[in-house]
Design an enzyme around this catalytic site. Sequence first.
Site, mmCIF file in Angstrom:
data_model
loop_
_atom_site.group_PDB
_atom_site.id
_atom_site.type_symbol
_atom_site.label_atom_id
_atom_site.label_comp_id
_atom_site.label_asym_id
_atom_site.label_seq_id
_atom_site.Cartn_x
_atom_site.Cartn_y
_atom_site.Cartn_z
ATOM 1 N N CYS A 4 -8.808 -0.905 -10.558
ATOM 2 C CA CYS A 4 -7.959 0.274 -10.380
ATOM 3 C C CYS A 4 -6.651 0.210 -11.169
ATOM 4 C CB CYS A 4 -7.645 0.466 -8.896
ATOM 5 S SG CYS A 4 -9.112 0.486 -7.850
ATOM 6 N N HIS B 23 -1.920 4.973 -8.739
ATOM 7 C CA HIS B 23 -3.373 4.950 -8.597
ATOM 8 C C HIS B 23 -3.766 5.820 -7.418
ATOM 9 C CE1 HIS B 23 -7.425 3.887 -7.853
ATOM 10 N NE2 HIS B 23 -7.163 3.087 -6.830
ATOM 11 N N ASN C 245 -11.118 8.647 -5.330
ATOM 12 C CA ASN C 245 -10.695 7.421 -6.008
ATOM 13 C C ASN C 245 -11.621 7.187 -7.198
ATOM 14 O OD1 ASN C 245 -10.222 4.787 -6.858
ATOM 15 N ND2 ASN C 245 -10.036 3.957 -4.789
#
Length: 320
Positions: A113, A246, A276
């Site tokens: 990530c 993020h 995500n």
Amino acid sequence: MYGSRITAVGHYQPAKVLTNEDLAGLVDTNDEWIRSRVGIRTRHIAGPDEPVDELAAHAAAKALASAGLSASDIDLVLVATSTAVDRSPNMAARVANRLGIPSAATMDLNVVCAGFTHALATADHAVRAGGSTRALVIGADKMSDVADWTDRTTCVLVGDGAGAAVVEACPPPASTEPGLAGIGPVLWGSVPEMGNAVRIEGTPSRFAQEGQSVYRWATTQLPRFARQACERAGLTPEDLAAVVLHQANLRIIEPLAVKIGAVNAVVARDVIESGNTSAASIPLAFSKLVERAEISTGDPVLLFGFGGNLSYAGQVVRCP
């Protein structure tokens, strides 16, 4: 020595949209449960005939077009991804081939990530050292390939997509002038002893995490790292026009932005519609802010990635 700047961005998401109501037909969940815990309403899911490099190439092509450049202008391609299926050729080489980029250095970075901000720092360093003049930096992931669609705690999180940035050399003084999208010094690191908190492992590979551990670490430790990234750029959090973290979970993003102290900033909340998307999440959200003109050329923007490996990386950039 040169400075570097972002001259253009681009993003791409697959056409298929998976809603919370759709997920309720797959696992024991519902829209209220998902939105109250992670803030996500929809996510985009790539089909079996849409590999990671295709997502990446679409985003990169848009960034190139926005920059007014051709494929032959690029001498470095960096792809941040953790969902590549094959070891070789790597995603960067496949993207270069799709776009017709000749002779470029091609490298993948797997920092999950935090991959895009690591890749952006790597491109910045290469440009400053004279190893590159124009780089394509891409974050792309197909998280649907590694999702456990029987686990309601993780499958509700993930989405697919890609975002890209063109990074070019510029004289050092210009790299910090408003309007020239300078890239500030990176603040990066990791917490190896907590590496198992976010995992993509096994055969077949599956995404799993210790959600509470990640939440506690992110909301307590990351604010000071983000403020340090601002300090390295010679700014305060109050100077920021936007914060792009993020896009892991709205319950992490919103308190983090408050704790950082970015009181005047637009806070990216693309997680609501995209889920995500791992390494794609920051460039995807950043590109959308630029496309919607929510930020202006020259505005200082904090990009900060965190998650897999319990790695983190952030820098202040100027909006292209």
